[in-house]
Each structure stands twice: as structure tokens, then as C-alpha cells.
Design an enzyme around this catalytic site. Sequence first.
Site, PDB file in Angstrom:
ATOM      1  N   ARG A 221      27.053  42.307  34.341  1.00  0.00           N
ATOM      2  CA  ARG A 221      28.482  41.966  34.319  1.00  0.00           C
ATOM      3  C   ARG A 221      28.609  40.458  34.525  1.00  0.00           C
ATOM      4  O   ARG A 221      27.820  39.850  35.263  1.00  0.00           O
ATOM      5  CB  ARG A 221      29.246  42.695  35.431  1.00  0.00           C
ATOM      6  CG  ARG A 221      29.429  44.188  35.209  1.00  0.00           C
ATOM      7  CD  ARG A 221      30.411  44.503  34.077  1.00  0.00           C
ATOM      8  NE  ARG A 221      30.652  45.917  33.915  1.00  0.00           N
ATOM      9  CZ  ARG A 221      29.992  46.727  33.053  1.00  0.00           C
ATOM     10  NH1 ARG A 221      29.062  46.245  32.248  1.00  0.00           N
ATOM     11  NH2 ARG A 221      30.308  48.007  32.974  1.00  0.00           N
ATOM     12  N   HIS A 269      28.768  41.320  24.624  1.00  0.00           N
ATOM     13  CA  HIS A 269      28.673  42.554  25.432  1.00  0.00           C
ATOM     14  C   HIS A 269      28.192  43.723  24.554  1.00  0.00           C
ATOM     15  O   HIS A 269      28.899  44.724  24.395  1.00  0.00           O
ATOM     16  CB  HIS A 269      30.023  42.882  26.074  1.00  0.00           C
ATOM     17  CG  HIS A 269      29.886  43.838  27.234  1.00  0.00           C
ATOM     18  ND1 HIS A 269      30.649  43.764  28.370  1.00  0.00           N
ATOM     19  CD2 HIS A 269      29.068  44.899  27.431  1.00  0.00           C
ATOM     20  CE1 HIS A 269      30.315  44.730  29.207  1.00  0.00           C
ATOM     21  NE2 HIS A 269      29.349  45.444  28.654  1.00  0.00           N
TER      22      HIS A 269
HETATM   23  P1  NAP Z   1      21.920  52.246  38.230  1.00  0.00           P
HETATM   24  O1  NAP Z   1      21.048  53.321  37.693  1.00  0.00           O
HETATM   25  O2  NAP Z   1      22.998  52.620  39.173  1.00  0.00           O
HETATM   26  O3  NAP Z   1      20.956  51.164  38.903  1.00  0.00           O
HETATM   27  C1  NAP Z   1      21.430  50.138  39.715  1.00  0.00           C
HETATM   28  C2  NAP Z   1      20.266  49.421  40.357  1.00  0.00           C
HETATM   29  O4  NAP Z   1      20.753  48.297  41.086  1.00  0.00           O
HETATM   30  C3  NAP Z   1      19.523  50.307  41.368  1.00  0.00           C
HETATM   31  O5  NAP Z   1      18.137  50.068  41.309  1.00  0.00           O
HETATM   32  C4  NAP Z   1      20.082  49.839  42.706  1.00  0.00           C
HETATM   33  O6  NAP Z   1      19.197  50.009  43.802  1.00  0.00           O
HETATM   34  C5  NAP Z   1      20.278  48.359  42.427  1.00  0.00           C
HETATM   35  N1  NAP Z   1      21.250  47.778  43.348  1.00  0.00           N
HETATM   36  C6  NAP Z   1      22.549  48.117  43.532  1.00  0.00           C
HETATM   37  N2  NAP Z   1      23.116  47.373  44.502  1.00  0.00           N
HETATM   38  C7  NAP Z   1      22.140  46.549  44.956  1.00  0.00           C
HETATM   39  C8  NAP Z   1      22.092  45.557  45.953  1.00  0.00           C
HETATM   40  N3  NAP Z   1      23.159  45.263  46.711  1.00  0.00           N
HETATM   41  N4  NAP Z   1      20.925  44.910  46.147  1.00  0.00           N
HETATM   42  C9  NAP Z   1      19.834  45.215  45.408  1.00  0.00           C
HETATM   43  N5  NAP Z   1      19.799  46.149  44.444  1.00  0.00           N
HETATM   44  C10 NAP Z   1      20.954  46.804  44.219  1.00  0.00           C
HETATM   45  O7  NAP Z   1      22.622  51.455  37.038  1.00  0.00           O
HETATM   46  P2  NAP Z   1      22.154  51.302  35.514  1.00  0.00           P
HETATM   47  O8  NAP Z   1      22.493  52.504  34.735  1.00  0.00           O
HETATM   48  O9  NAP Z   1      20.737  50.846  35.496  1.00  0.00           O
HETATM   49  O10 NAP Z   1      23.121  50.123  35.025  1.00  0.00           O
HETATM   50  C11 NAP Z   1      23.153  48.871  35.659  1.00  0.00           C
HETATM   51  C12 NAP Z   1      24.355  48.062  35.198  1.00  0.00           C
HETATM   52  O11 NAP Z   1      24.159  47.601  33.870  1.00  0.00           O
HETATM   53  C13 NAP Z   1      25.672  48.835  35.110  1.00  0.00           C
HETATM   54  O12 NAP Z   1      26.287  48.947  36.377  1.00  0.00           O
HETATM   55  C14 NAP Z   1      26.491  47.985  34.153  1.00  0.00           C
HETATM   56  O13 NAP Z   1      27.284  47.044  34.848  1.00  0.00           O
HETATM   57  C15 NAP Z   1      25.433  47.244  33.320  1.00  0.00           C
HETATM   58  N6  NAP Z   1      25.451  47.655  31.904  1.00  0.00           N
HETATM   59  C16 NAP Z   1      25.660  46.710  30.960  1.00  0.00           C
HETATM   60  C17 NAP Z   1      25.648  47.055  29.624  1.00  0.00           C
HETATM   61  C18 NAP Z   1      25.839  46.037  28.533  1.00  0.00           C
HETATM   62  O14 NAP Z   1      25.987  46.401  27.369  1.00  0.00           O
HETATM   63  N7  NAP Z   1      25.778  44.766  28.837  1.00  0.00           N
HETATM   64  C19 NAP Z   1      25.432  48.392  29.252  1.00  0.00           C
HETATM   65  C20 NAP Z   1      25.231  49.322  30.245  1.00  0.00           C
HETATM   66  C21 NAP Z   1      25.242  48.949  31.584  1.00  0.00           C
HETATM   67  P3  NAP Z   1      18.748  51.476  44.277  1.00  0.00           P
HETATM   68  O15 NAP Z   1      17.822  51.963  43.181  1.00  0.00           O
HETATM   69  O16 NAP Z   1      18.055  51.248  45.558  1.00  0.00           O
HETATM   70  O17 NAP Z   1      20.007  52.299  44.365  1.00  0.00           O
HETATM   71  C1  GLV Z   2      28.642  48.851  29.504  1.00  0.00           C
HETATM   72  O1  GLV Z   2      28.794  47.728  29.844  1.00  0.00           O
HETATM   73  C2  GLV Z   2      28.444  49.941  30.400  1.00  0.00           C
HETATM   74  O2  GLV Z   2      28.659  49.778  31.602  1.00  0.00           O
HETATM   75  O3  GLV Z   2      28.078  51.032  29.920  1.00  0.00           O
END
Ligand code: NAP
Ligand code: GLV
Length: 306
Positions: A221, A269
Site C-alpha cells: 500500500r 496498482h
Molecule cells: P497476509 O497473509 O495477512 O500476510 C501479512 C504478513 O505481514 C504476515 O507475515 C504478517 O506477520 C506480517 N505483518 C503484519 N503486521 C506486521 C508487523 N506489524 N510487523 C511485522 N510483520 C507484520 O497478507 P497477504 O495476503 O500476504 O497480503 C499482504 C498485503 O499485500 C495486503 O494486505 C495488501 O495490502 C497487499 N496487496 C497488494 C496487491 C497489489 O496489487 N499491489 C495485491 C494484493 C495484496 P505474521 O505472519 O506474523 O502474521
Molecule cells: C489489492 O490491492 C488487494 O489488496 O487485493
Amino acid sequence: MRITFCCTDTQAELWLAGLREALPRACVEPWVSGAAQADYAVVWAPPQSFLDEQHDLKVIFNIGAGVDALMKLKLPLNAKVVRLDDAGMSVQMAEFVCHAVTRHFRELGDYEADMAQRIWSYRQPRSRSSFPVGVMGLGVLGERVAKALASFEFPVNGWSRSAKAIEGVQCFSGPAQLDMFLAATRILVCLLPLTPYTKDIMRRDTLARLQPGGYVINVARGAHLVDNDLLSLIDDGHLSGATLDVFRTEPLPQDHPFWQHPKITVTPHTSARTIRDESIAQIVGKIDALERGEAIAGIVEPGRGY
Ligand code: NAP
Ligand code: GLV
């Protein structure tokens, strides 16, 4: 069973048709003010008025991985929020980030500039041991990205909230190990959820801890990054550039300096898009499981914000 659909910037008709086909026993309708109370909602960035009116919702399915927009709103008292759990996103994210890392490491931007002038000029091979990559966030997307980078034999570090063990990845966790993680990293990839703890996490003092020639890839983000701190560290020469897919304001305003910066690559994005059919299959599978009284993955914990 009643399902209400309230997604901004989305082709509602295709989603509605897909949900109706996959769940013929359900009444699936786009939300309008005054509509009957639904059991389940499928949403993306809904207005507060939707949540205020739909106060009986049991589960709110977010059609993205990130729930930061939803977490800013006042949610119905008993509603659980469920985010997309991969649904075709992790492979896209892995290919996007590996492309950005290898493009930087192999100096492909410079070769493209040479090509424009018909210049045939080799650069010296660089050692990948001098380009350790650090992935912040080792969740559904970050772990897949870290493993993909390790398969290209880059040294890979990872940082998460809780401690992890991932083959081929040196794992760090918690605030106490952030500095160590940054100091071990030259190319920084952000895949954290946006929460009060991770907002502005890429700022002058943290980015300055990256190894000299550091490079930033933000695919999470825009509010994780302090734009002016990135620009001044590139101008100072401590950082060598960035690939940015997400921004504080989207679309990126026309007058923003990132557009014209020679060391910054901007994409709109798009690193991991929601794939409609896979997402509908996942949501319908979870509704079926919930109706059978079974546990499901991807439930957001409001206290931690993701
Ligand atoms: P997820 O499965 O919830 O993973 C989040 C990771 O971040 C986990 O490893 C978590 O640690 C870690 N984390 C959270 N808070 C933290 C903190 N304060 N300090 C250190 N580590 C922390 O999420 P995801 O599915 O991988 O997605 C991640 C993000 O990608 C989404 O929230 C979204 O904003 C972004 N995204 C972007 C796009 C795009 O097109 N640009 C697309 C999809 C998603 P733990 O494992 O210990 O819980
Ligand atoms: C895209 O940014 C998502 O959070 O899936």
C-alpha cells in the site's frame, strides 16, 4: 440465504452472474439503500452507509487481500471480515516482484536505453550475493515471493510479526529484529498489510539502514512509504531507485514527481489483480463451509488489523 454485493470500481454484472451460478439456492442482489437485510456481503471499499444499513451481516467477504479500507469503517457488531486468501494472487505477485528484482539486478533498464540508441555494450556481471533481497511480510503473498526469489539464488531475508522458518529464507521477526533485517538487505520488498503499526514504515531512518545502493519495491500500500524520504535518499545516492505499484493517492496525481523520475518505475496498482472466477469459487466454498458449521481460513482479526 441472501447475499448483497457492494463493490466500487468493479464490473458488478459479471460478479453477480458468477455468484448466482455457483450458489443457485441464494438470492444474490446488488446493494441499494433500503434493501432487505442480507446474511453475507461481497464488498470492495463499500460506503459506511452500506455497513450501517446492513447490520445483520454474518460475514463480509472482501474481494481483495488487503482489508485496510474496510478496517477504517464501523463494522456491524457481529460481522466477521474475510479477506481473499491467494485466489490466484500469489503467483502474479511472485512474477511481478521477481521481474522487478531481476530487471534491477541485470540492469535491463540501462540495456533498454542502449537499445534506443543502437548501442551494443555489455555490462560486467554482478554477484547476486551482493544483492540480498528482504521481504517485509511473510504471509500468503510474501512467503510465495520469498521462495520464488530464493529459487533464483538471491540471498533472501524475511521479516514478519511472528517468528517463522522458511527454507532458503533467513527469517527475522518483530520490532526488535527490524534493524537487523534492514541492515542485511539491499533490495527491499514491502508485502505488509497496512495497519497503524506498518503505516510510514519505509521512511528516512528505516530506508537509510538498507545497504548502500538499496532499491525499494512497494507492492503493498502507498501509505507504507514516505514519498519525500524515498526521493531524498535516491537524490543523496544512498538508494539507487524504486519500483512502485501502490501510492498514497491512486491514481497517482499527474504532477507527482514519481512519474518523471529516471530511477523510479511506476505501475498502476496491478502487481496482483483479483481474478474473478477464482475469487468467486473461494467465497462460495467458504460460504458452504460456514453453512456446514466448519472453520474457514482468511478471517481478519480486528485487533491486529489484518
Ligand atoms: P497476509 O497473509 O495477512 O500476510 C501479512 C504478513 O505481514 C504476515 O507475515 C504478517 O506477520 C506480517 N505483518 C503484519 N503486521 C506486521 C508487523 N506489524 N510487523 C511485522 N510483520 C507484520 O497478507 P497477504 O495476503 O500476504 O497480503 C499482504 C498485503 O499485500 C495486503 O494486505 C495488501 O495490502 C497487499 N496487496 C497488494 C496487491 C497489489 O496489487 N499491489 C495485491 C494484493 C495484496 P505474521 O505472519 O506474523 O502474521
Ligand atoms: C489489492 O490491492 C488487494 O489488496 O487485493
